[in-house]
Scaffold this active site. Structure first.
Site, PDB file in Angstrom:
ATOM      1  N   CYS A 316      52.453  52.609  34.795  1.00 44.62           N
ATOM      2  CA  CYS A 316      53.787  52.854  34.238  1.00 44.62           C
ATOM      3  C   CYS A 316      54.969  52.387  35.096  1.00 44.62           C
ATOM      4  O   CYS A 316      56.008  52.057  34.529  1.00 44.62           O
ATOM      5  CB  CYS A 316      53.959  54.306  33.826  1.00 44.62           C
ATOM      6  SG  CYS A 316      53.631  55.476  35.143  1.00 44.62           S
ATOM      7  N   ARG A 346      42.778  48.722  41.838  1.00 45.44           N
ATOM      8  CA  ARG A 346      42.845  49.600  43.002  1.00 45.44           C
ATOM      9  C   ARG A 346      41.797  49.143  44.004  1.00 45.44           C
ATOM     10  O   ARG A 346      40.656  48.910  43.619  1.00 45.44           O
ATOM     11  CB  ARG A 346      42.564  51.051  42.594  1.00 45.44           C
ATOM     12  CG  ARG A 346      43.503  51.501  41.526  1.00 45.44           C
ATOM     13  CD  ARG A 346      43.478  52.984  41.264  1.00 45.44           C
ATOM     14  NE  ARG A 346      44.687  53.269  40.482  1.00 45.44           N
ATOM     15  CZ  ARG A 346      45.142  54.455  40.157  1.00 45.44           C
ATOM     16  NH1 ARG A 346      44.493  55.519  40.559  1.00 45.44           N
ATOM     17  NH2 ARG A 346      46.241  54.601  39.463  1.00 45.44           N
ATOM     18  N   GLU A 348      39.392  50.164  46.157  1.00 43.37           N
ATOM     19  CA  GLU A 348      38.676  51.396  46.467  1.00 43.37           C
ATOM     20  C   GLU A 348      37.964  51.249  47.806  1.00 43.37           C
ATOM     21  O   GLU A 348      37.041  50.449  47.942  1.00 43.37           O
ATOM     22  CB  GLU A 348      37.655  51.715  45.368  1.00 43.37           C
ATOM     23  CG  GLU A 348      38.268  51.992  44.007  1.00 43.37           C
ATOM     24  CD  GLU A 348      38.960  53.355  43.921  1.00 43.37           C
ATOM     25  OE1 GLU A 348      38.938  54.100  44.923  1.00 43.37           O
ATOM     26  OE2 GLU A 348      39.521  53.657  42.854  1.00 43.37           O
ATOM     27  N   ARG A 357      34.062  54.140  39.309  1.00 43.38           N
ATOM     28  CA  ARG A 357      35.086  53.869  40.309  1.00 43.38           C
ATOM     29  C   ARG A 357      35.167  52.371  40.558  1.00 43.38           C
ATOM     30  O   ARG A 357      34.659  51.860  41.542  1.00 43.38           O
ATOM     31  CB  ARG A 357      34.712  54.597  41.607  1.00 43.38           C
ATOM     32  CG  ARG A 357      35.895  54.869  42.483  1.00 43.38           C
ATOM     33  CD  ARG A 357      35.514  55.657  43.722  1.00 43.38           C
ATOM     34  NE  ARG A 357      36.698  56.166  44.339  1.00 43.38           N
ATOM     35  CZ  ARG A 357      37.268  57.316  44.011  1.00 43.38           C
ATOM     36  NH1 ARG A 357      36.719  58.090  43.115  1.00 43.38           N
ATOM     37  NH2 ARG A 357      38.369  57.706  44.605  1.00 43.38           N
ATOM     38  N   GLU A 365      47.652  53.760  28.966  1.00 40.27           N
ATOM     39  CA  GLU A 365      48.743  54.555  29.523  1.00 40.27           C
ATOM     40  C   GLU A 365      49.584  55.137  28.399  1.00 40.27           C
ATOM     41  O   GLU A 365      49.918  54.446  27.437  1.00 40.27           O
ATOM     42  CB  GLU A 365      49.608  53.667  30.430  1.00 40.27           C
ATOM     43  CG  GLU A 365      50.859  54.318  30.974  1.00 40.27           C
ATOM     44  CD  GLU A 365      50.634  55.111  32.266  1.00 40.27           C
ATOM     45  OE1 GLU A 365      49.538  55.016  32.845  1.00 40.27           O
ATOM     46  OE2 GLU A 365      51.563  55.840  32.658  1.00 40.27           O
ATOM     47  N   ASP A 429      44.603  67.174  35.227  1.00 36.24           N
ATOM     48  CA  ASP A 429      43.485  66.240  35.141  1.00 36.24           C
ATOM     49  C   ASP A 429      42.461  66.757  34.144  1.00 36.24           C
ATOM     50  O   ASP A 429      42.203  67.968  34.098  1.00 36.24           O
ATOM     51  CB  ASP A 429      42.777  66.133  36.505  1.00 36.24           C
ATOM     52  CG  ASP A 429      43.451  65.133  37.417  1.00 36.24           C
ATOM     53  OD1 ASP A 429      44.415  64.483  36.983  1.00 36.24           O
ATOM     54  OD2 ASP A 429      43.004  65.007  38.575  1.00 36.24           O
ATOM     55  N   GLU A 447      37.170  62.793  37.075  1.00 37.60           N
ATOM     56  CA  GLU A 447      38.505  62.750  36.463  1.00 37.60           C
ATOM     57  C   GLU A 447      38.557  61.585  35.484  1.00 37.60           C
ATOM     58  O   GLU A 447      38.400  60.435  35.870  1.00 37.60           O
ATOM     59  CB  GLU A 447      39.564  62.558  37.560  1.00 37.60           C
ATOM     60  CG  GLU A 447      40.966  62.582  37.014  1.00 37.60           C
ATOM     61  CD  GLU A 447      41.959  61.771  37.824  1.00 37.60           C
ATOM     62  OE1 GLU A 447      41.787  61.657  39.052  1.00 37.60           O
ATOM     63  OE2 GLU A 447      42.898  61.239  37.211  1.00 37.60           O
ATOM     64  N   ASN A 450      44.572  61.857  32.970  1.00 43.10           N
ATOM     65  CA  ASN A 450      45.549  62.842  33.414  1.00 43.10           C
ATOM     66  C   ASN A 450      46.729  62.857  32.459  1.00 43.10           C
ATOM     67  O   ASN A 450      46.901  61.961  31.635  1.00 43.10           O
ATOM     68  CB  ASN A 450      46.000  62.569  34.855  1.00 43.10           C
ATOM     69  CG  ASN A 450      46.641  61.203  35.017  1.00 43.10           C
ATOM     70  OD1 ASN A 450      47.264  60.671  34.107  1.00 43.10           O
ATOM     71  ND2 ASN A 450      46.479  60.623  36.199  1.00 43.10           N
ATOM     72  N   CYS A 476      53.890  60.996  31.708  1.00 38.90           N
ATOM     73  CA  CYS A 476      52.920  59.957  31.396  1.00 38.90           C
ATOM     74  C   CYS A 476      51.499  60.451  31.592  1.00 38.90           C
ATOM     75  O   CYS A 476      51.267  61.508  32.164  1.00 38.90           O
ATOM     76  CB  CYS A 476      53.162  58.706  32.235  1.00 38.90           C
ATOM     77  SG  CYS A 476      52.609  58.861  33.926  1.00 38.90           S
ATOM     78  N   ARG A 483      35.860  55.324  32.746  1.00 41.18           N
ATOM     79  CA  ARG A 483      35.553  56.729  33.048  1.00 41.18           C
ATOM     80  C   ARG A 483      35.174  57.529  31.807  1.00 41.18           C
ATOM     81  O   ARG A 483      34.300  58.382  31.868  1.00 41.18           O
ATOM     82  CB  ARG A 483      36.734  57.359  33.775  1.00 41.18           C
ATOM     83  CG  ARG A 483      36.889  56.738  35.154  1.00 41.18           C
ATOM     84  CD  ARG A 483      37.494  57.696  36.109  1.00 41.18           C
ATOM     85  NE  ARG A 483      37.412  57.156  37.445  1.00 41.18           N
ATOM     86  CZ  ARG A 483      37.982  57.722  38.491  1.00 41.18           C
ATOM     87  NH1 ARG A 483      38.665  58.849  38.338  1.00 41.18           N
ATOM     88  NH2 ARG A 483      37.847  57.202  39.682  1.00 41.18           N
TER      89      ARG A 483
HETATM   90  N1  SER Z   1      50.712  56.701  36.170  1.00 35.49           N
HETATM   91  C1  SER Z   1      49.703  57.706  36.129  1.00 35.49           C
HETATM   92  C2  SER Z   1      48.632  57.500  37.173  1.00 35.49           C
HETATM   93  O1  SER Z   1      48.728  56.638  38.000  1.00 35.49           O
HETATM   94  C3  SER Z   1      49.130  57.787  34.759  1.00 35.49           C
HETATM   95  O2  SER Z   1      48.621  56.544  34.402  1.00 35.49           O
HETATM   96  O3  SER Z   1      47.669  58.189  37.158  1.00 35.49           O
HETATM   97 ZN    ZN Z   2      51.924  56.706  34.391  1.00 34.23          ZN
END
Ligand code: SER
Ligand code: ZN
Length: 517
Positions: A316, A346, A348, A357, A365, A429, A447, A450, A476, A483
């Site tokens: 976001c 990411r 990891e 993961r 989103e 979560d 998770e 969220n 958000c 997942r």
């Molecule tokens: N921006 C939030 C997060 O990084 C939801 O996507 O988890």
């Molecule tokens: Zn977000």
């Protein structure tokens, strides 16, 4: 409380020598300046302990105890003095430099080990009468504009923050289970990644924590997307949009992600640019690769810039560039959007992980902006609808937990969570039980999704306002298809007979996996 003490020695530089006749004007100005400060503050002591004209410089020593910060005084003096000197003696004030700046204060916690910070020369800890004290010596080379923009204040805050972190670790853990679906019948206790790999539904690539999603698994992803649309977005009136997936530093500065870089919650992939995007510039690289069929890392490294930012991490933040600096019309509120236009990335850390993961993940989103009331209401509605998906459509065993908000985790700032009940400002979560990891009480749940109500952080950070001064909040939620599916397969296995009809309804035909001989 031990007093905050400051000692600053600074030099103002002028365009010409300060004449003898200016002595009295300067003296008078300093006296009035000091008096004004003393008058406006009941406590503390501010004094210009000495000053001296030396050619085109003016040397100044300021001592302050629990009073105006000397560098703020310097900024004010610069403005006022340059007016006086400029008008009467036609000499311009060019700028200032510190020759020595020490700040002494008390710390909240006892330091466990020494550290340094940018723009400090020395950070010295001591103890006195059971109090933990610190003396911070600012590096005189600190640029003037950093001083103007609050760097000194942030150095002081950062020292305290770092000492506190030595005690609590990088993050204060927070995890409070607020809802549980109850036990569900489990159809497997196998590792879902291995199940899906063996069935040729997913396949690892040559790159770390990255998978190929075959037609079989992609069909399931499509089904999940449709379920999200039918269950969350259509009923709640969300529109789809496409948020950029390459994020430059300006975004991560405003979202404060940049400050948390590799501090335990924000591990981005960096993006670099070619220093010169021309055939000539890269010819030797091309030649080298052609001849050796290998990649010349060092040669390449010379030809690229420092990172200009990175690949989308939290999905976001780059959305906000759209609204940055704008005033939203009342009729456009609330804004409700969703995005699945590309993967997020990411890095990891640690060993190879499974499908749960991945470094390249496909997230959906959910984002909403409105008045605090609108935002709270939408947040609760989205939470209800998500619960409906996990519970009624996918029939999962899962729980909801109030956790450390994602934006605090990712920006690595410590702040207390809002005390208010349930979901006001904070993150929930959705976590699924994974039988292969062990029993319900001891094993780590996954998770999947969220949902947060963030408050004014983003509208503020990106300078977004609303018509008629309506306060703006945002919220958000993110969920990854990898997942969702890991959770689902880990509970239901691969056999369609064990999948709920509510999910099967969304799958026309599951493509047969390609077989390899
Ligand atoms: N921006 C939030 C997060 O990084 C939801 O996507 O988890
Ligand atoms: Zn977000």
């Amino acid at each position: 409380m031990t007093k905050m003490k400051y000692h600053l020695e600074a030099i103002f530089n002028f365009s010409g020598s300060l004449p003898e006749e200016s002595q009295e004007d300067i003296q008078q100005f300093f006296e009035e300046f000091t008096e004004k400060i003393q008058e406006s503050r009941k406590e503390g002591k501010f004094s210009i302990t000495s000053w001296e004209r030396k050619d085109s410089n003016l040397l100044l020593v300021i001592s302050s105890i629990e009073s105006l910060l000397p560098h703020i005084a310097i900024l004010r003096i610069r403005k006022q003095l340059s007016a006086i000197i400029g008008k009467k003696f036609r000499i311009g004030l060019r700028g200032f430099k510190f020759s020595k700046y020490t700040i002494e204060t008390e710390l909240d916690d006892k330091p466990l080990k020494e550290f340094t910070l940018p723009f400090t020369k020395k950070i010295k800890f001591s103890e006195k009468d059971d109090k933990n004290l610190v003396s911070i010596e600012i590096d005189p080379a600190i640029p003037e504009d950093f001083v103007e923009k609050g760097a000194i204040e942030r150095i002081i805050r950062r020292v305290n923050e770092k000492v506190s972190k030595q005690h609590y670790g990088a993050k204060k853990e927070h995890h409070e289970i607020v809802w549980y679906s109850g036990e569900k019948k489990q159809f497997t206790d196998k590792n879902p990644t291995q199940l899906m790999q063996k069935a040729n539904w997913i396949q690892r690539t040559n790159y770390r924590n990255q998978f190929i999603l075959t037609p079989t698994i992609t069909t399931l992803v499509e089904a999940l997307k449709q379920i999200m649309v039918d269950s969350v977005y259509k009923p709640l009136g969300f529109d789809q949009m496409m948020i950029p997936k390459l994020v430059d530093w300006s975004v991560w500065l405003r979202s404060e992600h940049a400050e948390g870089i590799y501090q335990g919650g924000f591990e981005p992939y960096f993006v670099v640019q070619p220093k010169e995007p021309t055939p000539e510039y890269f010819e030797e690289v091309a030649d080298y690769i052609t001849i050796t069929k290998t990649i010349p890392d060092d040669m390449l490294y010379d030809k690229i810039t420092a990172p200009i930012g990175g690949l989308s991490y939290a999905q976001c933040p780059p959305f906000w560039v759209w609204l940055q600096g704008k005033t939203l019309a009342k009729e456009s509120l609330p804004i409700k959007i969703y995005d699945w236009s590309g993967p997020t990335y990411r890095y990891e850390a640690g060993s190879a992980y499974g499908f749960e993961r991945v470094d390249e993940l496909h997230r959906i989103e959910t984002l909403f902006i409105g008045s605090p009331e609108q935002t709270k209401e939408i947040g609760l509605q989205v939470r209800d609808k998500l619960r409906l998906i996990f519970e009624d459509v996918l029939d999962l065993e899962f729980r909801e937990a109030k956790v450390m908000p994602w934006w605090l985790q990712q920006s690595a700032h410590e702040e207390e969570m809002d005390e208010a009940d349930d979901l006001v400002v904070g993150t929930i979560d959705f976590e699924a039980y994974m039988p292969y990891r062990g029993n319900r009480d001891d094993s780590e749940w996954l998770e999947m999704q969220n949902i947060s109500i963030i408050g004014h952080k983003y509208p503020k950070g990106f300078s977004v306002k609303a018509e008629g001064n309506i306060e703006l909040w945002s919220g958000c939620g993110g969920g990854s298809f990898e997942r969702f599916l890991t959770a689902f397969i880990s509970q239901k296995g691969l056999e369609k007979e064990n999948w709920p009809d509510t999910f099967l309804k969304y799958i026309d035909k599951l493509p047969k996996p390609v077989k390899f001989h």
